[in-house]
Write a protein that holds these residues in place. Structure first.
Motif, PDB file in Angstrom:
ATOM      1  N   ARG A 177       0.831  -1.212   0.000  1.00 13.33           N
ATOM      2  CA  ARG A 177       0.000   0.000   0.000  1.00 13.33           C
ATOM      3  C   ARG A 177       0.863   1.258   0.000  1.00 13.33           C
ATOM      4  NH1 ARG A 177      -4.346   3.419  -0.879  1.00 13.33           N
ATOM      5  NH2 ARG A 177      -4.444   4.958   0.805  1.00 13.33           N
ATOM      6  N   ILE A 178       1.892   1.304   0.841  1.00 12.95           N
ATOM      7  CA  ILE A 178       2.724   2.504   0.913  1.00 12.95           C
ATOM      8  C   ILE A 178       3.519   2.680  -0.379  1.00 12.95           C
ATOM      9  CG2 ILE A 178       4.618   3.626   2.162  1.00 12.95           C
ATOM     10  CD1 ILE A 178       3.573   2.227   4.698  1.00 12.95           C
ATOM     11  N   LEU A 179       4.037   1.595  -0.931  1.00 13.15           N
ATOM     12  CA  LEU A 179       4.756   1.692  -2.201  1.00 13.15           C
ATOM     13  C   LEU A 179       3.842   2.240  -3.295  1.00 13.15           C
ATOM     14  CD1 LEU A 179       6.799  -1.643  -2.217  1.00 13.15           C
ATOM     15  CD2 LEU A 179       7.723   0.674  -2.007  1.00 13.15           C
ATOM     16  N   GLN A 180       2.655   1.689  -3.428  1.00 12.88           N
ATOM     17  CA  GLN A 180       1.736   2.151  -4.468  1.00 12.88           C
ATOM     18  C   GLN A 180       1.309   3.594  -4.233  1.00 12.88           C
ATOM     19  OE1 GLN A 180      -1.451  -0.733  -4.572  1.00 12.88           O
ATOM     20  NE2 GLN A 180      -0.346  -2.037  -6.025  1.00 12.88           N
ATOM     21  N   ARG A 181       1.178   3.964  -2.990  1.00 10.94           N
ATOM     22  CA  ARG A 181       0.780   5.335  -2.672  1.00 10.94           C
ATOM     23  C   ARG A 181       1.817   6.332  -3.178  1.00 10.94           C
ATOM     24  NH1 ARG A 181      -0.196   8.172   3.008  1.00 10.94           N
ATOM     25  NH2 ARG A 181      -2.022   9.438   2.451  1.00 10.94           N
TER      26      ARG A 181
ATOM     27  N   ARG B 145      -6.961  -7.050   7.595  1.00  8.03           N
ATOM     28  CA  ARG B 145      -6.556  -7.506   6.262  1.00  8.03           C
ATOM     29  C   ARG B 145      -7.498  -6.964   5.193  1.00  8.03           C
ATOM     30  NH1 ARG B 145      -6.345 -13.629   3.752  1.00  8.03           N
ATOM     31  NH2 ARG B 145      -4.262 -13.518   2.848  1.00  8.03           N
ATOM     32  N   GLY B 146      -8.810  -6.972   5.493  1.00  5.60           N
ATOM     33  CA  GLY B 146      -9.777  -6.441   4.543  1.00  5.60           C
ATOM     34  C   GLY B 146      -9.569  -4.966   4.270  1.00  5.60           C
ATOM     35  N   LEU B 147      -9.268  -4.199   5.313  1.00  3.18           N
ATOM     36  CA  LEU B 147      -8.996  -2.770   5.157  1.00  3.18           C
ATOM     37  C   LEU B 147      -7.818  -2.544   4.215  1.00  3.18           C
ATOM     38  CD1 LEU B 147      -9.150   0.244   6.012  1.00  3.18           C
ATOM     39  CD2 LEU B 147      -7.753  -0.356   8.010  1.00  3.18           C
ATOM     40  N   LEU B 148      -6.761  -3.299   4.412  1.00  5.63           N
ATOM     41  CA  LEU B 148      -5.574  -3.148   3.563  1.00  5.63           C
ATOM     42  C   LEU B 148      -5.841  -3.627   2.135  1.00  5.63           C
ATOM     43  CD1 LEU B 148      -3.006  -4.349   6.221  1.00  5.63           C
ATOM     44  CD2 LEU B 148      -2.975  -2.094   5.141  1.00  5.63           C
ATOM     45  N   LEU B 149      -6.544  -4.735   1.983  1.00  5.68           N
ATOM     46  CA  LEU B 149      -6.833  -5.242   0.639  1.00  5.68           C
ATOM     47  C   LEU B 149      -7.684  -4.263  -0.161  1.00  5.68           C
ATOM     48  CD1 LEU B 149      -7.518  -9.033   1.326  1.00  5.68           C
ATOM     49  CD2 LEU B 149      -5.678  -8.085  -0.093  1.00  5.68           C
TER      50      LEU B 149
END
Length: 382
Positions: free
Chosen positions: A25-29, A114-118
């Motif tokens: 998530r942080i990389l894509q952000r 996990r759902g929040l991150l996905l």
């Protein structure tokens, strides 16, 4: 091989747990492409485990870097910060009730986290049903990831977020997890308010810990009226078979436990006698301390893959902090090699220091709480 820039690198994360997903998530952000591979067939293929308390200084910090902190607070159970220490007779020795605005360590179910991150990742980021078999290639890259389905992928950086039995770690270190001598037996409870009102009253809205120096119980409320209890014992790793029992023999295991916990009050023993469904055997494992490896510019480890420890207050929080630091090192570095060097310069000393403090700490879970622990309302958390 010349190390590529992170923006141009092929980055692969093994493991779609909180650590791996936080890193992605942080990389894509920050505009860096990444692919996550996970052995599960889909996001809902197995139970994700119990409740977690995410701390301000690590887990919450990582979610802040991921831009997900407010969404976490919307899901979190702040009342789950309630903590009780109980003795085997059922007497409450201490009781921490969180302040209304307390945000130090609110609870969230593993599956909800996990759902929040996905949900924060674009479709296709996670490739499900991809079980890593081995990591090949030179230390300076590129690496070849071979999967059990016969496929292979070439990557410039493989990030091992694949837990205790990490396949990525096996390419970097000969270390393997060792049994600590203490085992958990997990028990599940449903419909707490209606089906288990006495237990609900004993445990409260958060967690409760009971121990007598040889045995212990740790009860943990989850969302949706559920609860998990971890029955803690100092036993051989194969104690169920040694007792002439089978894992699916719920009644036989329960009878064995009632003998083991003889003398404890019927009120407390409800945590053993009232569970819904079978027990789940979870021996506690840990990596040797310190755990280090020869640095590689094309591979990195985080969380349990790097520093598996007893469940005494680190776990997912430390994995998410690792993930954030590694992702930000990639964002801020000119090459992948520089990023891995920067990340390990802070991660390795930190994890070694914490692992040394917790070495042998599984025994603490069985210890009779002393005055200081009672004053702090219970044992360290996950």
């Amino acid at each position: 091989m010349n190390s590529p820039t992170p923006a141009n690198a092929r980055i692969s994360i093994i493991g779609a747990g909180p650590g791996g997903l936080t890193c992605a998530r942080i990389l894509q952000r920050h505009g860096i492409a990444v692919t996550v591979y996970d052995r599960d067939t889909d996001a809902d293929s197995r139970d994700q485990g119990g409740s977690l308390d995410l701390h301000e200084e690590d887990g919450q910090l990582a979610l802040g870097e991921a831009g997900l902190l407010e969404e976490f607070f919307a899901l979190a159970r702040f009342e789950g910060q309630e903590m009780r220490v109980v003795d085997p007779a059922g007497r409450v020795l201490s009781h921490h009730l969180p302040d209304e605005d307390e945000k130090a360590s609110p609870e969230i179910d593993r599956g909800q986290l996990r759902g929040l991150l996905l949900r924060s990742l674009p479709a296709g980021t996670v490739q499900w049903g991809r079980t890593l078999e081995s990591v090949g290639g030179p230390a300076d890259g590129p690496r070849t990831l071979t999967f059990t389905d016969g496929t292979a992928v070439e990557t410039d950086l493989v990030i091992g977020a694949d837990g205790a039995f990490s396949r990525v770690r096996a390419a970097m270190s000969a270390a393997t997890p060792r049994y600590t001598g203490v085992s958990f037996l997990e028990a599940w409870f449903d419909g707490m308010e209606s089906a288990h009102p006495e237990l609900s009253e004993l445990v409260g809205r958060g967690s409760a810990h009971v121990a007598d120096g040889e045995r212990g119980l740790f009860a943990q409320r989850n969302s949706g009226g559920h609860m998990r209890v971890y029955i803690m014992q100092r036993v051989p790793v194969d104690w169920i078979a040694e007792s002439g029992l089978r894992p699916e023999d719920t009644e036989g295991i329960r009878a064995h436990l009632l003998k083991t916990f003889a003398g404890w009050s019927p009120q407390v023993l409800r945590m053993i006698t009232e569970n819904d469904g079978p027990y789940v055997d979870r021996p506690l494992l840990a990596l040797p301390v310190p755990h280090t490896w020869e640095r590689s510019s094309s591979a990195a480890l985080l969380g349990d893959a790097a520093h598996l420890m007893p469940p005494l207050g680190v776990g997912v929080n430390l994995a998410m902090l690792d993930a954030a630091e590694l992702a930000l090192a990639l964002v801020r570095s000119s090459t992948v090699d520089d990023a891995v060097r920067t990340y390990e310069k802070s991660m390795l000393p930190r994890s070694t220091e914490i692992a040394q403090m917790l070495e042998g700490g599984a025994e603490q879970l069985l210890a009779v709480p002393g005055p200081d622990e009672i004053a702090q309302s219970g044992p360290a958390r996950r």
